[in-house]
Design an enzyme around this catalytic site. Structure first.
Site: not given
Lengths: 251, 251
Positions: B171, B215-216
């Site tokens: 992450d 937005r991705k």
């Protein structure tokens, strides 16, 4: 060398015989309420005969966390006034800060006991600062519920819990469930983050076994607010059954 | 109340103007080498004008970790003998232990500075015990490399790194990359665990932007041994661009 290896393997074999008492994915989560022996196989007393169970309430727990704990704990085994035990549908899983705390015997295992390693989810000493949690399992329904309070040392985005910390809680809850029938390792985690979790929040994680196929156990999990109205995260997980000696000896 | 809220929002707006200097997914990872102002907007000095950069080598780093650091650092900006700066292909991202350490102005932001919150990956003080890491980005090729040494407090299965700790590193690396062009939040992490990582190991994480759609931002990541011969983990991640005020004000 071969002889030394034999001793190592002998230690591992002893560990395997104790594997009912430890899940090997999450060996701290004993599904038995029996206390492991406080003496090593060699006969001397070990210094950790009375381990601290971190999944019991402490002053840092929020009222919400306590309420959830009492709710699920109330469905666990209870002792009646007459001193008899009445079996509940759920079992609370004790939580320690070491994976092989109770392993006994074996050269390799002893080395691991001596090591400074600590379980990732229990590596912060200050109560309330990191992960506070308790796990409850329902064997019949193949479910595990985790109640979590996520402290201020778990920050990711400003004021919110780190995505990795959320992944950690999911791996813990789903892994606990998958390991009820033996040692497992995580093979896949697929996590959808729906809404951020504020630091200090209490959340509930409900996981269920979706199916089993040979060595594979498929589990799904939802992370919600305590009242269940807000969905924070959804996830699926795949676990593979393993032979513990394979992991420890790197086979 | 409305007035107080206005002050909060004003603080947030100020923060947004500084957002070039902080990634909002991982605000600690400034892609600028400029030092943030050591004075608040109100004019008084802040107590943390000289922050500790945790991504620099320390005595707990293994020879492998140091070698990797020197390799990637050697491809970053360098100062020539004549004192001139020669631009490198890569940039090392400084790493602090607080998300909004340098945020200035605004009631809400000030409160966050005063808080005890710490970045999840930098919450352990003992060098070498938790996550030791440094991140390097290559803007042109849209890549991020993370070099990680995973300490003894990150245990999951006996002697090995917790699946949640691995998810945390993924992450972090993918989020650092996705946030190069602005604030993002993790929407999905899909992680395949191929082979366990022994506690204390050094690993390399290479991530690359696969595509962008509105937005991705879609990112993929591989975790390998330092020489690249052993694949430990593969993952994909999806990040969504966000407005930071949306996150802080809960909109």
């Amino acid at each position: 060398m071969a002889r030394g290896f034999g001793r190592v393997f002998s230690g591992v074999k002893r560990l395997v015989t104790l594997s009912v008492m430890w899940s090997m994915k999450h060996p701290i989560y004993s599904v038995s309420l029996r206390r492991p022996p406080a003496r090593s196989m060699a006969g001397f007393s070990l210094p950790f005969s009375k381990p601290h169970d971190f999944s019991l309430p402490n002053p840092a727990w929020s009222p919400e966390m306590l309420q959830l704990y009492n709710h699920y704990n109330g469905m666990c085994d209870v002792e009646t006034e007459g001193g008899e035990k009445k079996e509940g549908k759920w079992v609370r899983i004790p939580g320690y800060n070491r994976i092989l705390k109770y392993a006994t015997g074996g050269v390799y295992i002893s080395k691991m006991i001596q090591s400074k390693a600590r379980l990732f989810t229990r590596n912060i000493r200050e109560p309330g600062a990191g992960f506070e949690y308790a796990l409850f399992v329902n064997r019949k329904e193949q479910k595990c519920v985790g109640i979590w309070q996520l402290g201020h040392l778990l920050e990711g985005p400003p004021g919110h819990v780190h995505g990795g910390a959320i992944a950690t809680t999911i791996d813990t809850v789903t892994g606990c469930l998958a390991s009820l029938s033996g040692a497992v390792m995580t093979a896949n985690l697929n996590i959808n983050y729906r809404s951020p979790i504020q630091l200090g929040s209490t959340v509930v994680m409900e996981s269920v076994v979706d199916k089993k196929e040979g060595r594979k156990t498929f589990v799904s999990c939802k992370v919600t607010s305590p009242d269940g109205t807000k969905l924070h995260t959804e996830a699926t997980a795949l676990f593979l059954s393993i032979d513990i000696s394979q992991l420890i000896l790197g086979r």
